[in-house]
Design a protein around this motif. Structure first.
Motif, short mmCIF file in Angstrom:
data_model
loop_
_atom_site.label_atom_id
_atom_site.label_comp_id
_atom_site.label_asym_id
_atom_site.label_seq_id
_atom_site.Cartn_x
_atom_site.Cartn_y
_atom_site.Cartn_z
N CYS A 29 3.61 15.08 -9.03
CA CYS A 29 3.99 16.10 -9.85
C CYS A 29 4.58 17.27 -9.18
O CYS A 29 5.58 17.92 -9.73
N VAL A 30 3.69 17.78 -8.36
CA VAL A 30 4.09 18.96 -7.50
C VAL A 30 5.70 18.81 -6.84
O VAL A 30 6.67 19.67 -6.84
N ARG A 31 5.82 17.47 -6.24
CA ARG A 31 6.96 17.22 -5.59
C ARG A 31 8.38 17.05 -6.77
O ARG A 31 9.40 17.83 -6.38
N ALA A 32 7.91 16.35 -7.73
CA ALA A 32 8.87 16.54 -8.82
C ALA A 32 9.31 17.73 -9.49
O ALA A 32 10.47 18.01 -9.64
N ALA A 33 8.33 18.72 -9.31
CA ALA A 33 8.67 20.15 -10.03
C ALA A 33 9.53 20.81 -9.12
O ALA A 33 10.52 21.46 -9.38
N MET A 34 9.32 20.50 -7.86
CA MET A 34 10.27 21.31 -6.88
C MET A 34 11.62 20.59 -6.70
O MET A 34 12.60 21.35 -6.64
N GLU A 35 11.65 19.33 -7.01
CA GLU A 35 13.00 18.74 -7.08
C GLU A 35 13.72 19.04 -8.20
O GLU A 35 14.89 19.01 -7.92
N HIS A 36 13.15 19.30 -9.47
CA HIS A 36 13.70 19.79 -10.39
C HIS A 36 14.06 21.23 -10.48
O HIS A 36 14.42 21.79 -11.64
N GLY A 37 13.53 21.98 -9.59
CA GLY A 37 13.82 23.52 -9.69
C GLY A 37 12.95 24.09 -10.33
O GLY A 37 13.35 25.33 -10.87
N VAL A 38 11.71 23.67 -10.70
CA VAL A 38 11.01 24.20 -11.54
C VAL A 38 10.22 25.49 -10.91
O VAL A 38 9.66 25.15 -9.83
N PRO A 39 10.36 26.77 -11.21
CA PRO A 39 9.78 27.70 -10.30
C PRO A 39 8.03 27.91 -10.29
O PRO A 39 7.62 28.42 -9.62
N TYR A 40 7.65 27.68 -11.75
CA TYR A 40 6.29 27.86 -11.82
C TYR A 40 5.67 26.32 -12.24
O TYR A 40 6.14 25.93 -13.37
N LEU A 41 4.46 26.12 -11.85
CA LEU A 41 3.71 24.67 -12.55
C LEU A 41 2.19 25.46 -12.57
O LEU A 41 1.71 25.93 -11.57
N THR A 42 1.72 24.97 -13.65
CA THR A 42 0.02 25.47 -13.74
C THR A 42 -0.42 24.13 -13.97
O THR A 42 -0.17 23.36 -14.92
N LEU A 43 -1.51 23.72 -13.06
CA LEU A 43 -2.28 22.60 -13.19
C LEU A 43 -3.67 22.94 -13.92
O LEU A 43 -4.54 23.61 -13.20
N LYS A 106 -2.67 33.11 2.26
CA LYS A 106 -1.58 32.64 3.36
C LYS A 106 -0.42 32.29 2.69
O LYS A 106 0.71 32.39 3.30
N THR A 107 -0.36 32.00 1.57
CA THR A 107 1.08 31.46 1.02
C THR A 107 1.53 32.47 -0.02
O THR A 107 2.47 32.30 -0.93
N ARG A 108 1.09 33.81 -0.10
CA ARG A 108 1.40 35.07 -0.51
C ARG A 108 2.90 35.11 -0.86
O ARG A 108 3.43 35.60 -2.03
N HIS A 109 3.31 35.02 0.21
CA HIS A 109 5.01 35.35 0.31
C HIS A 109 5.84 33.99 0.18
O HIS A 109 7.25 34.30 0.11
N ASN A 110 5.18 33.08 -0.21
CA ASN A 110 6.11 31.67 -0.63
C ASN A 110 6.82 31.88 -1.97
O ASN A 110 6.32 32.38 -2.73
N THR A 111 7.94 31.34 -2.05
CA THR A 111 8.88 31.55 -3.25
C THR A 111 9.39 30.56 -3.80
O THR A 111 9.83 30.65 -5.00
N ARG A 112 9.20 29.37 -3.44
CA ARG A 112 10.11 28.27 -3.95
C ARG A 112 9.48 27.69 -5.15
O ARG A 112 10.01 27.37 -6.09
N LEU A 113 7.65 27.56 -5.18
CA LEU A 113 7.21 27.06 -6.44
C LEU A 113 5.83 27.87 -6.47
O LEU A 113 4.99 27.94 -5.45
N THR A 114 5.50 28.39 -7.48
CA THR A 114 4.16 29.17 -7.79
C THR A 114 3.34 27.98 -8.36
O THR A 114 3.66 27.73 -9.61
N LEU A 115 2.45 27.58 -7.68
CA LEU A 115 1.46 26.66 -8.11
C LEU A 115 0.18 27.46 -8.51
O LEU A 115 -0.59 27.80 -7.57
N SER A 116 0.03 27.31 -10.02
CA SER A 116 -1.34 27.84 -10.30
C SER A 116 -2.43 26.89 -10.60
O SER A 116 -2.08 25.77 -11.42
N LEU A 117 -3.62 26.95 -9.87
CA LEU A 117 -4.62 25.78 -10.08
C LEU A 117 -5.47 26.57 -11.09
O LEU A 117 -6.13 27.58 -10.87
#
Ligand code: IPE
Ligand code: MG
Length: 224
Positions: A29-43, A106-117
């Motif tokens: 799911c995380v991989r697919a979100a990135m491939e589809h250009g989804v910027p925010y995913l909450t699981l 550690k990932t605070r500055h990453n911008t491709r996908l914000t993954l909220s758990l």
């Protein structure tokens, strides 16, 4: 993410096996979100109500999350994933909590996908917490009750820096929100899929995107 238990039961294997397969589905799911250009995913990984499950199942889930944090985290970080935790993760104990916080930092500055758990998350508890926080400011004399509007309230939620979801989907055929992002989902499109979470894959994600694109969102206005 629902249906790990039913997936396991249908195969006559322990529930733990269903959760492990569910972990694989998370990666897809995380991989697919990135491939589809989804910027925010909450699981929604663990609800505040999931504490009602047996100690054995809870430690299985916690162990699994720890495994991913230790062995798959680097890859996520390298891919530009920013990890965010909402809920009450401290309930999982100090060590795991510290690991989660370090991963966020550690990932605070990453911008491709914000993954909220969402971990030990319950939307009503989150809303009550926001109300308490604002009430304390009023009592301290730093906030005028008249200034409390939707924007200010949303800013007191744990999702203060994450936009409202456009799409909320749930697997396993249940049509419930089960205390997930109730405030934030006010205008979200809802999608209930029959697939059990461990079977969820790239095709289901793509299909969900397609169905979402066909929806007409009006936010209470008139269609064009
Ligand atoms: C996974 O599915 C959700 C988690 C709490 C990790 P379930 O464990 O709720 O699966 P069902 O509903 O029993 O099938
Ligand atoms: Mg369930």
């Amino acid at each position: 993410m629902d249906g790990n238990g039913r997936w396991a039961r249908a195969r006559g294997v322990p529930v733990a096996h269903g959760h492990r397969e569910g972990g694989e589905a998370v990666q897809r799911c995380v991989r697919a979100a990135m491939e589809h250009g989804v910027p925010y995913l909450t699981l929604y990984a663990f609800s505040s109500e999931n504490w009602r499950r047996s100690g054995e199942e809870i430690s299985e889930l916690k162990g699994l999350m720890r495994f991913y944090l230790r062995h798959r985290f680097r890859e996520l970080d390298e891919q530009g994933v920013q990890l965010r935790i909402i809920g009450d993760p401290q309930r999982f104990g100090g060590n795991f909590y510290q690991e989660l916080r370090r991963a966020e930092e550690k990932t605070r500055h990453n911008t491709r996908l914000t993954l909220s758990l969402a971990l030990s998350y319950g939307s009503r508890a989150e809303i009550a917490g926001a109300a308490r926080h604002l009430a304390e400011q009023v009592r301290a004399g730093t906030l005028d009750p008249g200034a409390i509007d939707e924007t200010l309230f949303a800013g007191a939620l744990q999702t203060y820096d994450v936009p409202d979801p456009d799409l909320v989907m749930r697997t396993s055929g249940e049509s419930r929100l089960s205390n997930f992002l109730l405030w934030q989902s006010a205008y979200a499109e809802l999608l209930f899929l029959d697939v059990l979470w461990p079977d969820f894959g790239e095709k289901d994600f793509a299909e969900a995107m397609k169905r979402y694109m066909r929806r007409q969102r009006r936010f209470g206005g008139r269609p064009e």
